[in-house]
Design a protein around this motif. Structure first.
Motif, PDB file in Angstrom:
ATOM      1  N   THR A  45      -6.664  10.476   9.209  1.00 24.32           N
ATOM      2  CA  THR A  45      -6.329   9.222   8.361  1.00 24.32           C
ATOM      3  C   THR A  45      -6.336   7.970   9.621  1.00 24.32           C
ATOM      4  N   SER A  46      -6.686   8.373  10.795  1.00 25.52           N
ATOM      5  CA  SER A  46      -6.521   7.202  11.689  1.00 25.52           C
ATOM      6  C   SER A  46      -7.470   6.223  11.398  1.00 25.52           C
TER       7      SER A  46
ATOM      8  N   PRO B  54      -6.173   5.214   4.736  1.00 28.09           N
ATOM      9  CA  PRO B  54      -5.501   4.299   3.621  1.00 28.09           C
ATOM     10  C   PRO B  54      -5.291   2.807   4.065  1.00 28.09           C
ATOM     11  N   ALA B  55      -5.762   1.962   3.545  1.00 26.94           N
ATOM     12  CA  ALA B  55      -5.251   0.432   4.143  1.00 26.94           C
ATOM     13  C   ALA B  55      -4.172   0.245   3.174  1.00 26.94           C
ATOM     14  N   MET B  56      -2.895   0.781   3.755  1.00 28.76           N
ATOM     15  CA  MET B  56      -1.583   0.631   3.097  1.00 28.76           C
ATOM     16  C   MET B  56      -0.564   0.764   4.045  1.00 28.76           C
ATOM     17  N   THR B  57       0.617   0.187   3.938  1.00 26.92           N
ATOM     18  CA  THR B  57       1.794   0.512   4.742  1.00 26.92           C
ATOM     19  C   THR B  57       2.657   1.497   3.928  1.00 26.92           C
ATOM     20  N   PHE B  58       3.047   2.335   4.672  1.00 27.42           N
ATOM     21  CA  PHE B  58       3.884   3.421   4.100  1.00 27.42           C
ATOM     22  C   PHE B  58       5.220   3.552   4.418  1.00 27.42           C
TER      23      PHE B  58
ATOM     24  N   ASP C 203       2.672   6.344  -5.425  1.00 27.72           N
ATOM     25  CA  ASP C 203       2.345   5.303  -6.435  1.00 27.72           C
ATOM     26  C   ASP C 203       1.588   4.269  -5.889  1.00 27.72           C
ATOM     27  N   ARG C 204       1.865   3.773  -4.640  1.00 28.88           N
ATOM     28  CA  ARG C 204       1.152   2.665  -4.062  1.00 28.88           C
ATOM     29  C   ARG C 204      -0.141   2.984  -3.828  1.00 28.88           C
ATOM     30  N   LEU C 205      -0.624   4.082  -3.808  1.00 33.29           N
ATOM     31  CA  LEU C 205      -2.134   4.468  -3.491  1.00 33.29           C
ATOM     32  C   LEU C 205      -2.864   4.030  -4.628  1.00 33.29           C
ATOM     33  N   ALA C 206      -2.380   3.842  -5.847  1.00 35.07           N
ATOM     34  CA  ALA C 206      -3.415   3.527  -7.078  1.00 35.07           C
ATOM     35  C   ALA C 206      -4.040   2.257  -6.885  1.00 35.07           C
ATOM     36  N   GLY C 207      -5.279   1.951  -6.539  1.00 32.31           N
ATOM     37  CA  GLY C 207      -5.882   1.046  -6.203  1.00 32.31           C
ATOM     38  C   GLY C 207      -6.199   0.433  -4.710  1.00 32.31           C
ATOM     39  N   CYS C 208      -5.594   1.478  -3.786  1.00 32.51           N
ATOM     40  CA  CYS C 208      -5.621   1.387  -2.629  1.00 32.51           C
ATOM     41  C   CYS C 208      -6.978   1.433  -2.025  1.00 32.51           C
ATOM     42  N   SER C 209      -7.311   0.557  -1.033  1.00 32.83           N
ATOM     43  CA  SER C 209      -8.794   0.744  -0.416  1.00 32.83           C
ATOM     44  C   SER C 209      -8.592   1.878   0.703  1.00 32.83           C
ATOM     45  N   PHE C 210      -9.676   2.577   0.679  1.00 24.34           N
ATOM     46  CA  PHE C 210      -9.488   3.559   1.953  1.00 24.34           C
ATOM     47  C   PHE C 210     -10.786   3.348   2.752  1.00 24.34           C
ATOM     48  N   GLY C 211     -10.659   3.207   4.016  1.00 21.89           N
ATOM     49  CA  GLY C 211     -11.990   3.249   4.926  1.00 21.89           C
ATOM     50  C   GLY C 211     -12.402   4.450   5.069  1.00 21.89           C
ATOM     51  N   VAL C 212     -13.651   4.871   4.638  1.00 23.84           N
ATOM     52  CA  VAL C 212     -14.224   6.175   4.688  1.00 23.84           C
ATOM     53  C   VAL C 212     -15.224   6.208   5.795  1.00 23.84           C
ATOM     54  N   THR C 213     -15.594   7.267   6.396  1.00 29.94           N
ATOM     55  CA  THR C 213     -16.500   7.626   7.316  1.00 29.94           C
ATOM     56  C   THR C 213     -16.812   9.114   7.333  1.00 29.94           C
ATOM     57  N   ALA C 214     -17.921   9.483   7.023  1.00 28.68           N
ATOM     58  CA  ALA C 214     -18.149  10.721   7.022  1.00 28.68           C
ATOM     59  C   ALA C 214     -19.790  11.017   7.324  1.00 28.68           C
TER      60      ALA C 214
END
Length: 306
Positions: free
Chosen positions: A111-112, A135-139, A147-158
């Protein structure tokens, strides 16, 4: 790839099978993601954590999931979340691969924000399937994070062959996948740090200064102002700039710096740096009149002295 090009929910052919989930590093992020995956039907089976705070977080978010050493997490789980600090990740991956803890076909997710999938190469050579989901979110380390993950953008690389699986996992956690190229990960992460981490510093510093000025409830004063400013800039970009720098009020800026030198000298360098950047952007956007910019930039270049 923009998340808006994806279906709202992954189809059966794209959705990961129900997986056993492990977490290596019970900081603020890992337990929250594992809890979100459990809500989607996956099964957390093991978590590793060293500090008392980590153990408490795991107990709160993943009750009854055993706390075990990292190698045991990998032995039990088909999907492993590596949620350790950025600088610790390369050593962790190398160590797990060298000791034979990584199993062929195992999904290994870090998740880096800084790293893409190249950091997982030692594990990939051992047969792991590498994913980078940030996850582009503060935890906070509390259940509210799920709950805050709902609609949170994730930077995805694969890797291309795992792209659909990566994006499906993000959607199952309630997030919105945004494709980030491997070489763009450091810039992507720098942008988030500039916008979010530095914002916390700026707001905390502003609250300190308001207290010094005699304001009893700086949070109540700043809340509506900052909320409106954030909404305006997200809608309008540089057109949302207001205040003495955008207006070219050189005398006011000089007075600000003089007060800061007296009451909060540690804030002067940051104020000047942000004021110069604000002036440059206001000038480029046509908000700051060139004839006013000269005096303003002169004050800023002289360290705020008129």
């Amino acid at each position: 790839m923009n998340a808006h090009t994806l279906p709202e929910h992954p189809g059966p052919q794209d959705r990961p099978a129900r997986l056993t989930v492990g977490v290596v590093g019970a900081g603020r992020v890992g337990p929250a993601l594992a809890a979100a995956l459990r809500l989607a039907g996956h099964r957390p089976v093991a978590v590793s954590g060293v500090s008392d705070a980590s153990v408490r977080r795991a107990a709160a978010l993943l009750p009854e999931v055993p706390v075990v050493p990292p190698a045991e997490v990998l032995a039990r789980a088909e999907l492993v979340l590596l949620t350790v600090p950025d600088d610790a990740l390369p050593g962790l991956v190398a160590g797990l691969a060298e000791t034979g803890a990584v199993r062929p076909g195992q999904l290994l997710v870090h998740t880096s924000g800084r790293h893409g999938v190249a950091v997982l190469d030692p594990a990939r050579r051992a047969g792991a399937l590498p994913l980078a989901l940030h996850p582009a979110m503060t935890f906070t380390g509390t259940p509210v994070d799920v709950d805050r993950l709902a609609g949170c953008s994730f930077g995805v690389t694969a890797p291309e062959e795992l792209r659909l699986a990566a994006e499906a996992l993000v959607i199952e956690m309630g997030g919105e996948p945004e494709w980030i190229a491997e070489e763009a990960r450091p810039l992507y992460h720098a942008a988030l740090a500039l916008g979010a981490n530095h914002l916390v510093t700026l707001v905390a510093q502003a609250m300190d200064l308001l207290r010094t000025a005699g304001v009893a409830a700086p949070d109540r004063m700043l809340g509506p102002l900052l909320g409106a400013a954030l909404d305006n800039v997200l809608r309008s970009g540089d057109a949302a700039l207001t205040g003495p720098v955008a207006r070219g009020d050189a005398g006011t800026v000089a007075a600000h710096v003089a007060e800061l030198r007296t009451h909060a000298p540690q804030a002067v360098a940051g104020y000047l740096a942000m004021a110069r950047t604000t002036a440059d952007r206001a000038l480029a956007a046509g908000l700051l009149k060139p004839e006013l910019a000269e005096d303003l930039l002169g004050v800023l270049s002289d360290g705020g002295r008129p």
